[in-house]
Design a protein around this motif. Structure first.
Motif, PDB file in Angstrom:
ATOM      1  N   LYS A 104       2.588   4.598  16.150  1.00  0.00           N
ATOM      2  CA  LYS A 104       1.974   4.577  15.008  1.00  0.00           C
ATOM      3  C   LYS A 104       2.321   6.076  14.408  1.00  0.00           C
ATOM      4  N   GLU A 105       3.068   6.797  14.851  1.00  0.00           N
ATOM      5  CA  GLU A 105       3.360   8.129  14.487  1.00  0.00           C
ATOM      6  C   GLU A 105       5.052   8.069  14.320  1.00  0.00           C
ATOM      7  N   PHE A 106       5.326   8.629  13.198  1.00  0.00           N
ATOM      8  CA  PHE A 106       7.014   8.328  12.792  1.00  0.00           C
ATOM      9  C   PHE A 106       7.465   9.761  13.834  1.00  0.00           C
ATOM     10  N   LYS A 107       8.445   9.539  14.817  1.00  0.00           N
ATOM     11  CA  LYS A 107       9.133  10.370  15.573  1.00  0.00           C
ATOM     12  C   LYS A 107      10.428  10.467  15.162  1.00  0.00           C
ATOM     13  N   ASP A 108      10.833  12.243  15.163  1.00  0.00           N
ATOM     14  CA  ASP A 108      12.071  12.311  14.956  1.00  0.00           C
ATOM     15  C   ASP A 108      13.237  12.001  16.092  1.00  0.00           C
ATOM     16  N   MET A 109      13.151  10.746  16.436  1.00  0.00           N
ATOM     17  CA  MET A 109      13.948  10.542  17.468  1.00  0.00           C
ATOM     18  C   MET A 109      14.806   9.033  17.288  1.00  0.00           C
ATOM     19  N   LYS A 110      15.673   8.632  18.218  1.00  0.00           N
ATOM     20  CA  LYS A 110      16.588   7.491  17.851  1.00  0.00           C
ATOM     21  C   LYS A 110      15.713   6.070  18.240  1.00  0.00           C
ATOM     22  N   LEU A 111      14.581   5.917  17.386  1.00  0.00           N
ATOM     23  CA  LEU A 111      13.892   4.727  17.315  1.00  0.00           C
ATOM     24  C   LEU A 111      13.886   3.806  16.154  1.00  0.00           C
ATOM     25  N   PHE A 112      13.943   2.627  16.120  1.00  0.00           N
ATOM     26  CA  PHE A 112      14.283   1.968  15.277  1.00  0.00           C
ATOM     27  C   PHE A 112      13.067   1.533  14.344  1.00  0.00           C
ATOM     28  N   TYR A 113      13.058   1.743  12.980  1.00  0.00           N
ATOM     29  CA  TYR A 113      11.973   1.281  12.163  1.00  0.00           C
ATOM     30  C   TYR A 113      12.606   0.445  10.792  1.00  0.00           C
ATOM     31  N   ARG A 114      11.751  -0.379  10.247  1.00  0.00           N
ATOM     32  CA  ARG A 114      12.070  -1.315   9.320  1.00  0.00           C
ATOM     33  C   ARG A 114      11.167  -1.347   7.976  1.00  0.00           C
ATOM     34  N   PHE A 115      11.563  -1.453   6.787  1.00  0.00           N
ATOM     35  CA  PHE A 115      10.789  -1.835   5.790  1.00  0.00           C
ATOM     36  C   PHE A 115      10.223  -3.031   6.018  1.00  0.00           C
ATOM     37  N   ARG A 116       8.774  -3.311   5.739  1.00  0.00           N
ATOM     38  CA  ARG A 116       8.101  -4.455   5.777  1.00  0.00           C
ATOM     39  C   ARG A 116       8.782  -5.431   4.905  1.00  0.00           C
TER      40      ARG A 116
ATOM     41  N   THR B  56       6.728  -8.783   6.434  1.00  0.00           N
ATOM     42  CA  THR B  56       5.574  -8.508   6.930  1.00  0.00           C
ATOM     43  C   THR B  56       4.643  -7.674   5.978  1.00  0.00           C
ATOM     44  N   PHE B  57       5.000  -7.395   4.848  1.00  0.00           N
ATOM     45  CA  PHE B  57       4.175  -6.787   3.896  1.00  0.00           C
ATOM     46  C   PHE B  57       2.971  -7.262   3.527  1.00  0.00           C
ATOM     47  N   PRO B  58       1.732  -6.386   3.792  1.00  0.00           N
ATOM     48  CA  PRO B  58       0.499  -7.016   3.571  1.00  0.00           C
ATOM     49  C   PRO B  58       0.042  -7.156   2.217  1.00  0.00           C
ATOM     50  N   LEU B  59       0.197  -8.430   1.695  1.00  0.00           N
ATOM     51  CA  LEU B  59      -0.329  -8.560   0.315  1.00  0.00           C
ATOM     52  C   LEU B  59      -1.659  -8.769  -0.078  1.00  0.00           C
ATOM     53  N   ASP B  60      -2.400  -7.922   0.121  1.00  0.00           N
ATOM     54  CA  ASP B  60      -3.851  -7.866  -0.076  1.00  0.00           C
ATOM     55  C   ASP B  60      -4.307  -8.069  -1.557  1.00  0.00           C
ATOM     56  N   SER B  61      -5.368  -8.113  -1.789  1.00  0.00           N
ATOM     57  CA  SER B  61      -5.751  -8.216  -3.232  1.00  0.00           C
ATOM     58  C   SER B  61      -5.672  -7.063  -3.871  1.00  0.00           C
ATOM     59  N   GLU B  62      -5.653  -5.859  -3.381  1.00  0.00           N
ATOM     60  CA  GLU B  62      -5.185  -4.648  -4.148  1.00  0.00           C
ATOM     61  C   GLU B  62      -3.794  -4.453  -4.520  1.00  0.00           C
ATOM     62  N   ALA B  63      -2.947  -4.961  -3.454  1.00  0.00           N
ATOM     63  CA  ALA B  63      -1.467  -5.067  -3.762  1.00  0.00           C
ATOM     64  C   ALA B  63      -1.099  -6.006  -4.849  1.00  0.00           C
ATOM     65  N   LYS B  64      -1.775  -7.213  -4.769  1.00  0.00           N
ATOM     66  CA  LYS B  64      -1.371  -8.226  -5.523  1.00  0.00           C
ATOM     67  C   LYS B  64      -1.738  -7.946  -7.147  1.00  0.00           C
ATOM     68  N   VAL B  65      -2.779  -7.054  -7.283  1.00  0.00           N
ATOM     69  CA  VAL B  65      -3.169  -6.602  -8.627  1.00  0.00           C
ATOM     70  C   VAL B  65      -2.199  -5.710  -9.251  1.00  0.00           C
ATOM     71  N   PHE B  66      -1.690  -4.727  -8.140  1.00  0.00           N
ATOM     72  CA  PHE B  66      -0.715  -3.911  -8.718  1.00  0.00           C
ATOM     73  C   PHE B  66       0.828  -4.530  -9.095  1.00  0.00           C
ATOM     74  N   MET B  67       1.125  -5.636  -8.072  1.00  0.00           N
ATOM     75  CA  MET B  67       2.314  -6.383  -8.630  1.00  0.00           C
ATOM     76  C   MET B  67       2.091  -7.299  -9.674  1.00  0.00           C
TER      77      MET B  67
END
Length: 328
Positions: free
Chosen positions: A87-99, A104-115
Motif C-alpha cells: 500500500k506504500e510505493f517503494k523505490d524497489m524492484k517491485l511490479f506496479y500496474r495502471f488499473r 480494475t479501475f473503480p468506476l464509482d459515481s464520482e468518476a462516472k460524472v467526471f468521465m
C-alpha cells in the motif's frame, strides 16, 4: 458545496494526470510484460525504474519527490501493486500496474460524472458550430463558455439525455463536481445563464501538480502532447473530431498500398516533400485514408511537425492502434 467541488476537481485532475502519464510510459515502453519466478505480469512497470524515469524527464527533482508522486497515484487507485500487497510505493524492484491497463479501475459515481463531463466537453469542442465559445459578461471575458438552455437543447439533440429535466440534473452534477461553473456561483438552471467549463481536459498536466494544494498553481499549457490539434487554422479552432478521417501518402514505387504504413516511405526520402507534390494527380505517391473513432480519452496518437507532419507516438490500447496506425 464549494469544499466538495474542490475535492472532486482535485480527484479529476489526478485522473487526467495519471492517464497522461500512462500514455507517456507506454510510448517510452516503460510499461511492458515482465516475468518473475516463471510467471508473466502483463503491462507492468518497475518502481525503481519509474523513479529513475521521472528524474530523467525532469518531472521530479529527486527520488523522494518521485515516490510522493507515485504514492499519490497509488492512493487514488490509478496504479496498484500487481498483487495488491504493498500500500506504500517503494523505490524497489517491485511490479506496479495502471488499473486502466488491467481493467480494475473503480468506476464509482464520482468518476462516472467526471468521465461524462470529459466526453461532453470533447463533443462540444468537436461541433462545427460549437456552443463552447469565448464570451463577455459585465465586461469580463470567459473562455470555454456555453448558455444553459442551448447546452440542454444540444444534449437532447445528441441523444445524451432523454428529457430536459434529466439534462438539467446532469448540469447540476457537473457544477457540483467543479467541471463547470457560473460566474456568480449560481446553481445550474435551464435558462439563459452563462456557464463556463472550469476544467480544461486538454491542458498538459505536470506530475508535480499532484503534490500542490492548488491544481491551478501552474499556468495552463494548451500544447498537450497527447492531443492532436488542427494547426494553422484561421479561426483558431483547435478542436478534435470525434470521428477522425486521417489521410496519408505512401510511395507507390517502394511498397504496395496494403503493406505500406502511413508516411513510412515519405519520411525516408532525403529531400523535403511538399503538400502539392503529394497531391499531384498521377504522381508517385498514393493517398490512403482511414477512419479513427475517438474514445473518452482521445484518438490515442501524438502528431508532430507540419507540411508534412509525422506520427510521433501511438497508444497501444487506443483507437489509432486499433486501425493500424504506427509510429513513423
Amino acid at each position: 458545496m464549494q469544499k466538495k467541488a474542490a475535492e472532486l476537481e482535485r480527484m479529476a485532475e489526478v485522473l487526467v494526470t495519471g492517464e497522461q502519464l500512462r500514455l507517456r510510459l507506454h510510448e517510452a515502453k516503460v510499461i511492458k510484460d515482465r516475468r518473475h519466478h516463471l510467471r508473466t505480469y502483463p503491462n507492468c512497470f518497475v518502481a525503481k525504474e519509474i523513479v529513475d524515469w521521472l528524474i530523467e524527464h525532469k518531472e521530479a527533482s529527486d527520488r523522494d519527490t518521485s515516490i510522493k508522486i507515485m504514492q499519490k497515484l497509488l492512493d487514488q487507485s490509478i496504479i496498484h501493486h500487481v498483487c495488491d500487497e504493498h500500500k506504500e510505493f517503494k523505490d524497489m524492484k517491485l511490479f506496479y500496474r495502471f488499473r486502466k491497463d488491467d481493467g480494475t479501475f473503480p468506476l464509482d459515481s464520482e468518476a462516472k460524472v467526471f468521465m461524462r463531463g470529459q466526453r461532453i466537453y470533447e463533443k462540444l469542442m468537436n461541433t462545427e458550430n460549437t456552443l463552447l465559445q469565448t464570451r463577455e459578461e459585465e465586461g469580463v471575458t470567459y473562455e470555454r463558455t456555453l448558455v444553459a438552455s442551448e447546452s440542454i437543447d444540444w444534449l437532447l439533440q445528441e441523444g445524451e439525455m432523454p428529457t430536459r429535466e434529466e439534462a438539467e440534473r446532469l448540469g447540476r452534477r457537473l457544477l457540483e463536481h467543479g467541471i463547470i461553473q457560473f460566474s456568480n456561483k449560481h446553481h445550474f438552471v435551464d435558462g439563459g445563464l452563462l456557464y463556463q467549463f472550469r476544467m480544461n481536459f486538454r491542458r498538459r498536466r505536470r506530475l508535480i501538480e499532484l503534490l500542490n494544494e492548488r491544481c491551478r498553481s501552474i499556468p495552463e499549457n494548451h500544447d498537450s502532447p497527447f492531443c492532436l490539434r488542427k494547426q494553422g487554422s484561421e479561426g483558431g479552432n483547435t478542436s478534435f473530431l470525434s470521428e477522425l478521417c486521417s489521410t496519408s501518402y505512401t510511395y507507390s514505387q517502394a511498397h504496395s498500398l496494403s503493406k505500406c504504413t502511413p508516411l513510412d516511405r515519405l519520411h525516408k526520402q532525403k529531400r523535403q516533400v511538399s503538400p502539392e507534390e503529394l497531391q499531384t494527380p498521377g504522381g508517385p505517391y498514393i493517398k490512403k485514408t482511414f477512419t479513427i473513432v475517438g474514445d473518452a480519452v482521445g484518438w490515442g496518437f501524438v502528431v508532430r511537425g507540419s507540411k508534412p507532419c509525422h506520427i510521433q507516438a501511438v497508444d497501444p490500447g487506443g483507437p489509432a492502434a486499433a486501425v493500424g496506425m504506427k509510429v513513423q
